[in-house]
Design a protein around this motif. Structure first.
Motif, PDB file in Angstrom:
ATOM      1  N   TRP A  41      -6.545  -7.645 -10.766  1.00  0.00           N
ATOM      2  CA  TRP A  41      -5.916  -8.149  -9.552  1.00  0.00           C
ATOM      3  C   TRP A  41      -6.665  -7.630  -8.318  1.00  0.00           C
ATOM      4  N   GLU A  43      -7.660  -6.217  -4.655  1.00  0.00           N
ATOM      5  CA  GLU A  43      -7.013  -5.310  -3.710  1.00  0.00           C
ATOM      6  C   GLU A  43      -6.472  -6.041  -2.491  1.00  0.00           C
ATOM      7  N   THR A  46      -2.912  -7.038  -2.894  1.00  0.00           N
ATOM      8  CA  THR A  46      -2.019  -5.984  -3.362  1.00  0.00           C
ATOM      9  C   THR A  46      -1.465  -5.213  -2.167  1.00  0.00           C
ATOM     10  N   PHE A  48       1.741  -2.286  -0.769  1.00  0.00           N
ATOM     11  CA  PHE A  48       2.711  -1.268  -1.128  1.00  0.00           C
ATOM     12  C   PHE A  48       4.082  -1.639  -0.562  1.00  0.00           C
ATOM     13  N   ARG A  49       5.125  -1.096  -1.162  1.00  0.00           N
ATOM     14  CA  ARG A  49       6.485  -1.322  -0.657  1.00  0.00           C
ATOM     15  C   ARG A  49       6.572  -0.940   0.822  1.00  0.00           C
ATOM     16  N   GLU A 134       7.540  -7.507 -11.888  1.00  0.00           N
ATOM     17  CA  GLU A 134       6.114  -7.220 -11.944  1.00  0.00           C
ATOM     18  C   GLU A 134       5.459  -7.228 -10.563  1.00  0.00           C
ATOM     19  N   GLY A 135       6.276  -7.201  -9.500  1.00  0.00           N
ATOM     20  CA  GLY A 135       5.744  -7.204  -8.142  1.00  0.00           C
ATOM     21  C   GLY A 135       5.206  -8.545  -7.685  1.00  0.00           C
ATOM     22  N   ARG A 158       0.838  -9.107  -4.973  1.00  0.00           N
ATOM     23  CA  ARG A 158       1.590  -8.153  -5.797  1.00  0.00           C
ATOM     24  C   ARG A 158       2.029  -6.992  -4.934  1.00  0.00           C
ATOM     25  N   ARG A 160       3.398  -3.098  -5.122  1.00  0.00           N
ATOM     26  CA  ARG A 160       3.487  -1.902  -5.991  1.00  0.00           C
ATOM     27  C   ARG A 160       4.584  -0.984  -5.505  1.00  0.00           C
TER      28      ARG A 160
END
Length: 160
Positions: A41, A43, A46, A48-49, A134-135, A158, A160
């Motif tokens: 996947w 970056e 991607t 973060f919360r 799975e985000g 996604r 994480r």
């Protein structure tokens, strides 16, 4: 029940037919989100919360005609506005409106933004803002030209 006004183009109508606006994708902090990411996947897709990221529409490339002018769909069109009786009010330039949607997180200025930019904040993972399984989160961008033309894109990210 709904009511919609339909304007029929006659042979004396001088405007070109309305063409849907076009967007090629979504930019996250100025970098394009991939259309169909594969493993591993990337970056760029991607987050973060609770991370906040600035999103913008990625404009469609401007293909040129044989005289070097941009073709339709990549630029706003000028059109004639009419009164109910058919007399001309004047000309106007389309005003594209953007709407942002997602399967997780939240947007600022999600609806009606004319320039299209927004800030998306990834889900927190709390009860009222869960992270999808799975985000996997999908971001959607819809653009309308106010005359019936529409385009949209979807990008997967996604969390994480």
């Amino acid at each position: 029940m709904a009511l919609k006004r339909i304007q029929v183009r006659g042979p004396d109508h001088g405007d070109e037919p309305n063409v849907n606006p076009r967007i090629a994708g979504i930019l996250a902090e100025g970098k394009p989100l991939p259309a169909d990411p594969e493993e591993p996947w990337p970056e760029i897709a991607t987050f973060f919360r609770e991370e906040s990221v600035r999103l913008h529409p990625r404009p469609a490339p401007s293909p040129l005609d044989e005289e070097g002018r941009p073709l339709h769909g990549s630029q706003r069109q000028r059109y004639t506005r009419y009164r109910r009786d058919g007399s001309v009010v004047g000309t106007a330039l389309e005003e594209w409106r953007y709407a942002w949607f997602g399967t997780g997180g939240r947007f600022t200025d999600a609806f009606g933004a004319t320039e299209g930019g927004t800030v998306w904040t990834a889900p927190t993972g709390e009860k009222d803002d869960p992270v999808p399984p799975e985000g996997r989160t999908f971001l959607y961008l819809v653009v309308r030209d106010g005359r019936g033309g529409i385009d949209w894109v979807r990008r997967e990210v996604r969390v994480r």
